[in-house]
Every structure is written in structure tokens, then in C-alpha cells.
Design a protein around this motif. Structure first.
Motif, mmCIF file in Angstrom:
data_model
loop_
_atom_site.group_PDB
_atom_site.id
_atom_site.type_symbol
_atom_site.label_atom_id
_atom_site.label_comp_id
_atom_site.label_asym_id
_atom_site.label_seq_id
_atom_site.Cartn_x
_atom_site.Cartn_y
_atom_site.Cartn_z
ATOM 1 N N GLY A 1 0.825 -1.216 0.000
ATOM 2 C CA GLY A 1 0.000 0.000 0.000
ATOM 3 C C GLY A 1 0.851 1.254 0.000
ATOM 4 O O GLY A 1 0.546 2.231 -0.696
ATOM 5 N N LEU A 2 1.934 1.245 0.792
ATOM 6 C CA LEU A 2 2.831 2.394 0.834
ATOM 7 C C LEU A 2 3.494 2.628 -0.515
ATOM 8 O O LEU A 2 3.604 3.776 -0.993
ATOM 9 C CB LEU A 2 3.894 2.162 1.910
ATOM 10 N N SER A 3 3.913 1.569 -1.180
ATOM 11 C CA SER A 3 4.577 1.691 -2.484
ATOM 12 C C SER A 3 3.606 2.202 -3.546
ATOM 13 O O SER A 3 3.981 3.039 -4.383
ATOM 14 C CB SER A 3 5.143 0.333 -2.903
ATOM 15 N N LEU B 1 3.207 5.890 -3.028
ATOM 16 C CA LEU B 1 4.390 6.612 -3.504
ATOM 17 C C LEU B 1 4.408 6.690 -5.020
ATOM 18 O O LEU B 1 4.712 7.759 -5.600
ATOM 19 C CB LEU B 1 5.655 5.917 -2.994
ATOM 20 N N LEU B 2 4.082 5.604 -5.701
ATOM 21 C CA LEU B 2 4.054 5.593 -7.158
ATOM 22 C C LEU B 2 2.994 6.548 -7.695
ATOM 23 O O LEU B 2 3.243 7.314 -8.654
ATOM 24 C CB LEU B 2 3.786 4.172 -7.649
ATOM 25 N N ALA B 3 1.816 6.531 -7.084
ATOM 26 C CA ALA B 3 0.755 7.451 -7.524
ATOM 27 C C ALA B 3 1.160 8.900 -7.301
ATOM 28 O O ALA B 3 0.874 9.782 -8.133
ATOM 29 C CB ALA B 3 -0.542 7.120 -6.763
ATOM 30 N N SER C 1 0.449 12.385 1.286
ATOM 31 C CA SER C 1 -0.971 12.092 1.507
ATOM 32 C C SER C 1 -1.387 10.784 0.835
ATOM 33 O O SER C 1 -2.113 9.967 1.415
ATOM 34 C CB SER C 1 -1.830 13.247 0.980
ATOM 35 N N LEU C 2 -0.899 10.590 -0.416
ATOM 36 C CA LEU C 2 -1.240 9.360 -1.126
ATOM 37 C C LEU C 2 -0.593 8.142 -0.467
ATOM 38 O O LEU C 2 -1.183 7.059 -0.428
ATOM 39 C CB LEU C 2 -0.802 9.472 -2.590
ATOM 40 N N MET C 3 0.624 8.304 0.058
ATOM 41 C CA MET C 3 1.269 7.192 0.770
ATOM 42 C C MET C 3 0.482 6.828 2.021
ATOM 43 O O MET C 3 0.277 5.644 2.315
ATOM 44 C CB MET C 3 2.710 7.577 1.131
ATOM 45 N N LEU C 4 -0.001 7.842 2.747
ATOM 46 C CA LEU C 4 -0.813 7.576 3.930
ATOM 47 C C LEU C 4 -2.132 6.918 3.553
ATOM 48 O O LEU C 4 -2.596 5.988 4.235
ATOM 49 C CB LEU C 4 -1.070 8.886 4.673
ATOM 50 N N ALA C 5 -2.721 7.379 2.424
ATOM 51 C CA ALA C 5 -3.968 6.763 1.964
ATOM 52 C C ALA C 5 -3.752 5.309 1.578
ATOM 53 O O ALA C 5 -4.592 4.438 1.844
ATOM 54 C CB ALA C 5 -4.525 7.541 0.773
ATOM 55 N N GLY C 6 -2.578 5.032 0.961
ATOM 56 C CA GLY C 6 -2.268 3.646 0.597
ATOM 57 C C GLY C 6 -2.122 2.759 1.824
ATOM 58 O O GLY C 6 -2.599 1.621 1.842
ATOM 59 N N VAL C 7 -1.455 3.263 2.875
ATOM 60 C CA VAL C 7 -1.289 2.492 4.107
ATOM 61 C C VAL C 7 -2.637 2.232 4.767
ATOM 62 O O VAL C 7 -2.934 1.120 5.217
ATOM 63 C CB VAL C 7 -0.337 3.217 5.062
ATOM 64 N N LEU C 8 -3.491 3.288 4.835
ATOM 65 C CA LEU C 8 -4.818 3.122 5.450
ATOM 66 C C LEU C 8 -5.685 2.151 4.660
ATOM 67 O O LEU C 8 -6.446 1.352 5.240
ATOM 68 C CB LEU C 8 -5.502 4.485 5.568
ATOM 69 N N SER C 9 -5.567 2.203 3.325
ATOM 70 C CA SER C 9 -6.322 1.255 2.491
ATOM 71 C C SER C 9 -5.859 -0.172 2.760
ATOM 72 O O SER C 9 -6.667 -1.108 2.799
ATOM 73 C CB SER C 9 -6.145 1.603 1.012
ATOM 74 N N SER C 10 -4.539 -0.340 2.952
ATOM 75 C CA SER C 10 -4.009 -1.668 3.261
ATOM 76 C C SER C 10 -4.549 -2.175 4.591
ATOM 77 O O SER C 10 -4.904 -3.351 4.732
ATOM 78 C CB SER C 10 -2.485 -1.636 3.301
ATOM 79 N N VAL C 11 -4.609 -1.273 5.584
ATOM 80 C CA VAL C 11 -5.160 -1.662 6.887
ATOM 81 C C VAL C 11 -6.629 -2.037 6.761
ATOM 82 O O VAL C 11 -7.102 -3.011 7.371
ATOM 83 C CB VAL C 11 -4.974 -0.517 7.903
ATOM 84 N N LEU C 12 -7.371 -1.288 5.931
ATOM 85 C CA LEU C 12 -8.796 -1.553 5.758
ATOM 86 C C LEU C 12 -9.039 -2.902 5.077
ATOM 87 O O LEU C 12 -9.951 -3.644 5.446
ATOM 88 C CB LEU C 12 -9.426 -0.420 4.938
ATOM 89 N N LEU C 13 -8.198 -3.198 4.076
ATOM 90 C CA LEU C 13 -8.367 -4.443 3.325
ATOM 91 C C LEU C 13 -7.526 -5.588 3.888
ATOM 92 O O LEU C 13 -7.472 -6.661 3.292
ATOM 93 C CB LEU C 13 -7.986 -4.213 1.858
ATOM 94 N N MET C 14 -6.867 -5.342 5.026
ATOM 95 C CA MET C 14 -5.925 -6.317 5.571
ATOM 96 C C MET C 14 -6.547 -7.710 5.776
ATOM 97 O O MET C 14 -5.958 -8.711 5.337
ATOM 98 C CB MET C 14 -5.357 -5.807 6.893
ATOM 99 N N PRO C 15 -7.713 -7.851 6.427
ATOM 100 C CA PRO C 15 -8.240 -9.206 6.672
ATOM 101 C C PRO C 15 -8.487 -9.992 5.385
ATOM 102 O O PRO C 15 -8.114 -11.163 5.286
ATOM 103 C CB PRO C 15 -9.550 -8.938 7.434
ATOM 104 N N ARG C 16 -9.111 -9.331 4.393
ATOM 105 C CA ARG C 16 -9.407 -10.026 3.138
ATOM 106 C C ARG C 16 -8.132 -10.390 2.389
ATOM 107 O O ARG C 16 -7.970 -11.525 1.906
ATOM 108 C CB ARG C 16 -10.308 -9.146 2.266
#
Length: 342
Positions: free
Chosen positions: A12-14, A17-19, A38-53
Motif C-alpha cells: 500500500g505504501l509503495s 508513492l508511485l501514484a 498524503s497518497l502514501m498515507l492513503a495507501g497504508v490506510l487502504s491496506s489496513v482496511l483491506l488487511m483481513p481479506r
């Protein structure tokens, strides 16, 4: 589990960063660094949100890959590795030769490498036996393990032996044997369907008496079930528990330890000595003139000299000889002179 979660967060962080870098190049702005963060933080939060699946998905892929790799024979892995090495070496040589062509590009090099890899890896795997010397010997499992084939399961006498305490060690049912029983149980032929259902019922009852282990090992390059049983027994150092005479002979030629319930049953039959008297019903003629043939209750063949005249009648016979053959015991006798048979 922790490693998988860290990889998901890193992904998610990568992506963030790419975006951010793409956005900074397409839309120059003084806020490029802020947008990237901001996009790196959004990527990390998205990873946390989708982490279980994502974690369940990655774990499932990892387990399937592990099971698939565990089923591979060492010689197959060695053959595939050797084929890939040859393909990479040839791709480097061809890449240097194709570099001078006007249409040469990295895409062409990748295509050539893939074609060579598919050809040489496939060729090496089909001839995997030639690479056995490069394979690391597989770790043998604990001694006392016994592999069951479909015949000994359908026979059912193994269940009685287990209940009587004569079966020791771990009992193993290969997955391909279970699939064979399932195919028999679903067969359109009523006789085969009955045999398959009997085998599955025996396993269900046997599981209540002795712990059963289902081994998912398989080799898609081996078609016959008997050949798979021999290969599995060789690679695991297990004994083969069977009721198939031909399979027993082939397995012994491969140096395997074989336990045959049929041979054990034959050995436990009461011995009939010369001079003993038996009552037998002559059912048919023998190979020589005047000979009669009858059978004991356990199926033992009795060849009676001059016994054809008693065909269809019980006769008292005197045992002359008792011969043990590959297919069972055969008794030679003659009609007792004091027989009451008419």
C-alpha cells in the motif's frame, strides 16, 4: 502472519508513492511532496482496511503453493532447475546475437527467454528420471507407517485385524486411492459401485478403531495407481499393505516391504497332513482321466484320484499330499475305501 501483514502495508505504501510521483509529473505543483505523502498515507490506510481479506487471500495462495511444492518429487525439481539453467544460458547467447538486428528490443529478449524456458523445462520434467542423481533425497518418515491400497480396503479383513489389535503403526490412505474409491462409488456399473461404497464404509469404521492419515501426495506424471503406490512407499520408506498379489510382487522387486493380508490368511489356514481324512463334494472333473475336483469351505482345492464317479456327491477321501502354490493351497487325495458315498 506478521510477515504477510508487513508485505501488505509495504505494498500500500509503495502504491501511494508511485501514484504521488505520477501525479507530480503530470500536474506540476508546489504541493507535490504533500500530495505524495498524503497518497502514501492513503495507501497504508487502504491496506489496513483491506488487511483481513488480503491476508486470507495471500495465506490461501501460500498454503496451496506449499502443498503443491511438497507433492513434487525431488527429481522433478532438479530436472526443472536444470532445464531453466540451460534456457537462461541460451537466452544470453541468443540475446547477444540478436542485438545487432534492427528490430531487436528487450521485448524480443523476454519472449525468447520464455520460449526457451518452456521448452527446456518441459523437456527436462518429462525425462526427470535422468536427473535423479542431482536430487536431494527426501526425508523419510517415521518407521511403522503403512500405506493402504484400494484392494485391501475393499476386502474389509483389515478392519477385523485392527479391532483385534494386530495392526500397529500409522495407517496412511493416499489421496489418489480415496479418489479411486470415490470414482468406484459413483460408477454406473452396480458391481463397481458396491465395491466403492464398501471401501468408503470400511474406511469410516476403520477411522473409529485406528487413526488414519490422508496423504495428499500425487505425481501427475504417473498414470497408474499401482505405480503411484510404489513411488510413494519408496519416497517415504513406508510399508505397503495390500491384498493384490501382482502389486505385492512388483513392490518386492523394487525392494519395498510388503504386508499381504492374503498371504497372512493363507499362512493361518489349518494345515492338512497326509493321512488325514476329509469329507468333500466332487463338483467337476480334473485334468487327468477319472480325477475329481472338490473344494473345502475355505476354498482350498482338493484333487481326488478316481473321484469323478462321485461327482455331485460327498465323499470321504484320504489326503495323500498337500502342496502350497502361489495362488493357494492344493490338496491331493484318493477316495477312502471305506467311503459310504454311492
Amino acid at each position: 502472519m506478521l510477515a504477510i501483514r508487513l508485505l501488505i502495508l509495504l505494498l500500500g505504501l509503495s502504491l501511494g508513492l508511485l501514484a504521488g510521483q505520477v501525479l507530480a509529473q503530470s500536474l506540476p505543483s508546489d504541493l507535490g511532496l504533500v500530495n505524495t505523502l498524503s497518497l502514501m498515507l492513503a495507501g497504508v490506510l487502504s491496506s489496513v482496511l483491506l488487511m483481513p481479506r488480503l491476508e486470507r487471500l495471500v495465506t490461501g495462495w501460500t498454503e496451496r503453493l506449499t502443498r503443491w511444492y511438497a507433492r513434487l518429487a525431488p527429481r522433478t525439481v532438479a530436472a526443472a532447475t536444470a532445464g531453466l539453467i540451460v534456457a537462461l544460458l541460451l537466452s544470453v547467447l541468443l540475446g547477444n546475437l540478436l542485438r545487432g538486428l534492427p528490430f531487436s528490443s528487450w521485448v524480443l529478449s523476454v519472449v525468447v527467454t520464455l520460449v526457451l524456458a518452456v521448452f527446456f523445462v518441459g523437456f527436462a520434467v518429462r525425462h526427470a528420471d535422468a536427473f535423479s542423481m542431482f536430487a536431494t533425497p527426501q526425508v523419510r518418515r517415521k518407521s511403522g507407517q503403512k500405506i493402504l491400497d484400494s484392494n485391501v480396503i475393499i476386502d474389509g479383513r483389515l478392519l477385523d485385524l485392527a479391532r483385534a489389535g494386530f495392526v500397529e503403526g500409522q495407517l496412511v490412505v493416499p489421496g489418489f486411492v480415496l479418489r479411486e474409491l470415490q470414482l468406484l462409488a459413483d460408477h454406473t456399473d452396480s458391481q463397481k459401485r458396491t465395491r466403492g461404497k464398501r471401501g468408503l464404509n470400511v474406511l469410516e469404521e476403520l477411522r473409529q478403531v485406528r487413526p488414519l492419515q490422508v496423504d495428499d501426495w500425487d505425481d501427475i506424471n504417473i498414470a497408474r495407481v499401482d505405480d503411484k503406490l510404489i513411488r510413494l512407499a519408496r519416497e517415504t520408506g513406508s510399508k505397503l499393505l495390500t491384498n493384490d498379489t501382482n502389486l505385492s510382487k512388483i513392490a518386492k522387486l523394487h525392494g519395498l516391504e510388503v504386508m499381504s493380508i492374503h498371504e497372512a490368511a493363507m499362512a493361518l489356514k489349518p494345515q492338512v497332513q497326509a493321512g488325514d481324512h476329509l469329507m468333500v463334494t466332487i463338483t467337476k472333473g480334473g485334468q487327468q482321466q477319472g480325477q475329481g475336483v472338490g473344494y473345502l469351505e475355505d476354498g482350498t482345492m482338493v484333487v481326488v484320484e478316481d473321484g469323478l464317479k462321485f461327482r455331485g456327491k460327498p465323499a470321504r477321501v484320504l489326503v495323500v499330499n498337500n502342496v502350497q502354490t502361489n495362488v493357494g493351497r492344493m490338496i491331493f487325495a484318493r477316495v477312502d475305501q471305506g467311503s459310504d458315498a454311492a
